[in-house]
Each structure stands twice: as C-alpha cells, then as structure tokens.
Design an enzyme around this catalytic site. Structure first.
Site, PDB file in Angstrom:
ATOM      1  CB  SER A  91      -0.858  -0.026   1.271  1.00 47.05           C
ATOM      2  OG  SER A  91      -1.448   1.228   1.496  1.00 47.05           O
ATOM      3  CE1 TYR A 116      -4.125  -1.969   5.555  1.00 45.37           C
ATOM      4  CE2 TYR A 116      -3.471   0.340   5.490  1.00 45.37           C
ATOM      5  CZ  TYR A 116      -3.818  -0.826   4.837  1.00 45.37           C
ATOM      6  OH  TYR A 116      -3.838  -0.861   3.465  1.00 45.37           O
ATOM      7  CE  LYS A 120      -1.849  -3.982   3.397  1.00 45.91           C
ATOM      8  NZ  LYS A 120      -2.168  -5.237   2.709  1.00 45.91           N
ATOM      9  N   GLY A 263      -4.945  11.237  11.432  1.00 44.48           N
ATOM     10  CA  GLY A 263      -4.107  10.279  10.712  1.00 44.48           C
ATOM     11  C   GLY A 263      -4.067  10.463   9.203  1.00 44.48           C
TER      12      GLY A 263
HETATM   13  C1  UD1 Z   1      -6.350   4.580   3.631  1.00 37.36           C
HETATM   14  C2  UD1 Z   1      -4.934   4.131   3.792  1.00 37.36           C
HETATM   15  C3  UD1 Z   1      -4.566   3.203   2.665  1.00 37.36           C
HETATM   16  C4  UD1 Z   1      -5.504   2.028   2.671  1.00 37.36           C
HETATM   17  C5  UD1 Z   1      -6.912   2.556   2.503  1.00 37.36           C
HETATM   18  C6  UD1 Z   1      -7.856   1.389   2.562  1.00 37.36           C
HETATM   19  C7  UD1 Z   1      -3.340   5.660   4.807  1.00 37.36           C
HETATM   20  C8  UD1 Z   1      -2.522   6.894   4.624  1.00 37.36           C
HETATM   21  N1  UD1 Z   1      -4.071   5.293   3.749  1.00 37.36           N
HETATM   22  O1  UD1 Z   1      -6.352   5.437   2.477  1.00 37.36           O
HETATM   23  O2  UD1 Z   1      -3.273   2.724   2.819  1.00 37.36           O
HETATM   24  O3  UD1 Z   1      -5.168   1.140   1.657  1.00 37.36           O
HETATM   25  O4  UD1 Z   1      -7.212   3.493   3.541  1.00 37.36           O
HETATM   26  O5  UD1 Z   1      -8.616   1.345   3.695  1.00 37.36           O
HETATM   27  O6  UD1 Z   1      -3.313   5.044   5.825  1.00 37.36           O
HETATM   28  N2  UD1 Z   1     -12.591  11.081   3.132  1.00 37.36           N
HETATM   29  C9  UD1 Z   1     -13.602  11.991   3.400  1.00 37.36           C
HETATM   30  N3  UD1 Z   1     -14.787  11.498   3.859  1.00 37.36           N
HETATM   31  C10 UD1 Z   1     -15.025  10.181   4.082  1.00 37.36           C
HETATM   32  C11 UD1 Z   1     -13.981   9.261   3.793  1.00 37.36           C
HETATM   33  C12 UD1 Z   1     -12.776   9.748   3.327  1.00 37.36           C
HETATM   34  O7  UD1 Z   1     -13.428  13.194   3.226  1.00 37.36           O
HETATM   35  O8  UD1 Z   1     -16.119   9.815   4.525  1.00 37.36           O
HETATM   36  C13 UD1 Z   1     -11.312  11.587   2.589  1.00 37.36           C
HETATM   37  C14 UD1 Z   1     -10.136  11.277   3.473  1.00 37.36           C
HETATM   38  O9  UD1 Z   1      -9.909  12.314   4.383  1.00 37.36           O
HETATM   39  C15 UD1 Z   1      -9.008  11.178   2.423  1.00 37.36           C
HETATM   40  C16 UD1 Z   1      -9.714  10.677   1.156  1.00 37.36           C
HETATM   41  O10 UD1 Z   1     -11.090  10.930   1.367  1.00 37.36           O
HETATM   42  O11 UD1 Z   1      -8.497  12.436   2.162  1.00 37.36           O
HETATM   43  C17 UD1 Z   1      -9.526   9.198   0.908  1.00 37.36           C
HETATM   44  O12 UD1 Z   1      -9.846   8.484   2.105  1.00 37.36           O
HETATM   45  P1  UD1 Z   1      -9.961   6.888   2.145  1.00 37.36           P
HETATM   46  O13 UD1 Z   1     -10.814   6.417   1.020  1.00 37.36           O
HETATM   47  O14 UD1 Z   1     -10.363   6.489   3.522  1.00 37.36           O
HETATM   48  O15 UD1 Z   1      -8.488   6.385   1.838  1.00 37.36           O
HETATM   49  P2  UD1 Z   1      -7.098   6.830   2.505  1.00 37.36           P
HETATM   50  O16 UD1 Z   1      -7.273   7.290   3.884  1.00 37.36           O
HETATM   51  O17 UD1 Z   1      -6.398   7.712   1.541  1.00 37.36           O
END
Ligand code: UD1
Length: 306
Positions: A91, A116, A120, A263
């Site tokens: 990842s 997590y 990885k 985070g």
């Molecule tokens: C995270 C992990 C990644 C993992 C993935 C799968 C980190 C840095 N990244 O990715 O390694 O493979 O989860 O679970 O640990 N967001 C919103 N609203 C929401 C959900 C998300 O605004 O309801 C935003 C988050 O703040 C982020 C982006 O959308 O900026 C993507 O979020 P998300 O889909 O959860 O993935 P990551 O956090 O990037």
C-alpha cells in the site's frame, strides 16, 4: 471472508462463465495452508487476505498483527517449501506523509502511523528477506487508492457497516443509505483545501496483477524481489472527486465540510513510470468511468436488495 459474503465470488463466476475452484479457509491455520499447497500445483500466489481499516487497527492492533502477519507467514512458509512465486498487496501507506510528490519506489518509507500501515511494511520486509534467503521470487505492489467496480456491475466493493473509505461512502449517500458525506477538512495546503490522493480504478489494478504474475512466472524479473507503485500519477482532491461523481452520474450529493480526520496525510500520489517500463502496465480508465462504474454497482446492490 470476514468482511464480505459470496456476492463477489458469484459475480466472478458469472463473468467467467465457469466456477473457479474456491476453498473457504483461514490462512492463519498453518496446517490448512500446508494442505492447500500440498494438494495443488501453484505457480504463484497473490496474497490479498488482510484487514485494512486504519482506525480499527489502532483500536485492535493485536487482531491486525495476528491476522495480517500470521496469514502471510504461513503463505511464505508454504511458498518456500514449494518454490512458489509470491505477489503481496502492499500500500501507498508505507510512504506516510511523503516529503516529495509524486512518490517513486525509491522514496523513503516513513514510520507507520497505524498498526495497519505497520503490517504492510512488515510484510514487505518478510517477503524481501525470504526472497533473499530462500531463493524465492516476490513482487510487492503498492496500491494507491483503489476505487470503482467491474463494468458489468457484478463485482464491487461491499463493506460491512459504515464505510471508512471515500467512494463507498459517496455511493451509499447518493443511494440514500447514508444521510450526508463528511468531507474531512478543507483547510489542507492543497489547491482547494481538501486532501489529494491517487485514485486507481479496480480493473486497472487487477490488470497490474496479471502483468506482475506473468513477470514472475515467465522469469522476466531484474531482481528476485521487486516493488511497483500502482497508481495513475494523477492527484485528485476529495472535492474534485465529489464534483466528478455528481457530474458523470447527473446527481447532487448531500455533503458537508467536517473537521480533519486523525491520521490523514495531506497529499500522496504515485510516479507509476516503473510499472509502465517494467510491467508494461499503465492505468487506462478515467476517474469519470470509474465513478460511473462505482455508481452502477451501488444501484445493482440496491436493485438486488428489493
Ligand atoms: C487509507 C490508507 C490506505 C488504505 C486505505 C484502505 C493511509 C494513509 N491510507 O487510504 O493505505 O489502503 O485506507 O482502507 O493510511 N474522506 C472523506 N470522507 C469520508 C472518507 C474519506 O473526506 O467519509 C477523505 C479522506 O480524508 C481522504 C480521502 O477521502 O483524504 C480518501 O480516504 P480513504 O478512502 O479512507 O483512503 P485513505 O485514507 O487515503
């Protein structure tokens, strides 16, 4: 299958037109893994099985270490005994908050900010060290943010409970399962204030695995252990993704700006040029195509539930 049912397996069968062998087992069960390898001729393993929710891993670190590390150790033991090639699902989380973007495979890994992420990094190290010691071959694919569904709408993401990830939250809000999407922070140092990620279409991602397995079994590797970024090379903000979803699917999404999520990194996207030159792989689907597929999948689920 602790976080899914057999919907996706049935979808795979429908797309293929036949039923590939399916063994339901626990990869933490050493004897069961040995038995599986002893009873089949396996050229390569693609190891996907792991827990993947960052927040949950902070609350239940031992559950994450036991499952993610234990299952992979069993795979490696069996692969060592049988000379099997191993592909590991890694990842972009291993890069943490990078100093420079885009990140290349040579960009430093940062200390993990969650159990997590730690699993990885540790599994990458298990594979690297096993390859070095036992004459095996292995590839780690560092996925950026996988999204979307198969264009047939027969396989897709089906998280249990409230989704953690952005796109299933968007589609569940659009279908009315969730009231409102929270956009976590619009005060990041990015063009529109929301986080930047590299959203990779799930079908493109799947194809990268085909290329990587071919590279291993055809003996084309430059080094016995290789790492590839699997992303598009295109940073997309949360706001851009929401707007693109609304536009391509012709709807309005109920969303609000919420505080930052603990985070989250500000920006991370891939330099995918190594995968292109070595694997002959390149992402080809547009964000719009991917978001249309994700929406078709959510509608398919809703129709099935009626
Ligand atoms: C995270 C992990 C990644 C993992 C993935 C799968 C980190 C840095 N990244 O990715 O390694 O493979 O989860 O679970 O640990 N967001 C919103 N609203 C929401 C959900 C998300 O605004 O309801 C935003 C988050 O703040 C982020 C982006 O959308 O900026 C993507 O979020 P998300 O889909 O959860 O993935 P990551 O956090 O990037």
């Amino acid at each position: 299958m602790s976080n899914c049912d057999d919907t996706n397996y049935k979808g795979v069968c429908a797309i293929l037109g036949f039923e590939p062998e399916f063994v339901k087992m626990d990869f933490c069960d050493t004897a069961a893994v040995e038995q599986l390898f002893d009873s089949h001729k396996i050229d390569a393993v693609i190891h996907f099985a792991a827990f993947k929710a960052v927040g949950e891993s902070v609350k239940e670190p031992l559950m994450y270490y036991k499952n993610n590390l234990g299952s992979f150790l069993n795979v490696l033991e069996a692969a060592k005994a049988h000379g099997t090639n191993v592909l590991f699902s890694s990842s972009a989380t291993v890069y943490g908050e990078p100093d420079e973007t885009p990140v290349t495979e040579k960009s430093p890994r940062k200390s993990a900010t969650s159990p997590y992420g730690n699993t990885k990094q540790m599994c990458e190290d298990f594979l690297r060290d096993s390859v070095a010691a036992y004459g095996m071959h292995g590839i780690a694919l560092r996925y950026f943010n996988p999204i979307g569904a198969h264009p047939s709408a027969l396989i897709g993401e089906l998280p249990r409970g409230v989704p953690n990830n952005l796109v299933p939250f968007i589609t569940q809000t659009a279908i009315g399962k969730r009231e409102c999407l929270s956009i976590f922070g619009n005060d990041y140092p990015t063009p529109d204030g929301t986080c930047l990620r590299d959203y990779i279409d799930i079908v493109d991602l799947a194809k990268a695995h085909v290329c990587a397995v071919r590279r291993m079994i055809d003996g084309l590797m430059d080094e016995p252990y290789e790492i590839f970024n699997i992303g598009t090379g295109r940073p997309v903000s949360v706001m851009e993704l929401v707007t693109a979803f609304e536009k391509v699917n012709g709807l309005k999404l109920n969303y609000r700006i919420a505080p930052r999520r603990a985070g989250d990194v500000t920006a991370v996207w891939a330099d995918p040029s190594l995968a292109e030159s070595k694997l002959g792989w390149k992402a080809s689907r547009t964000v719009e195509e991917t978001l249309a597929a994700a929406w078709a999948w959510e509608k398919h689920l809703a129709a099935k539930a009626q």
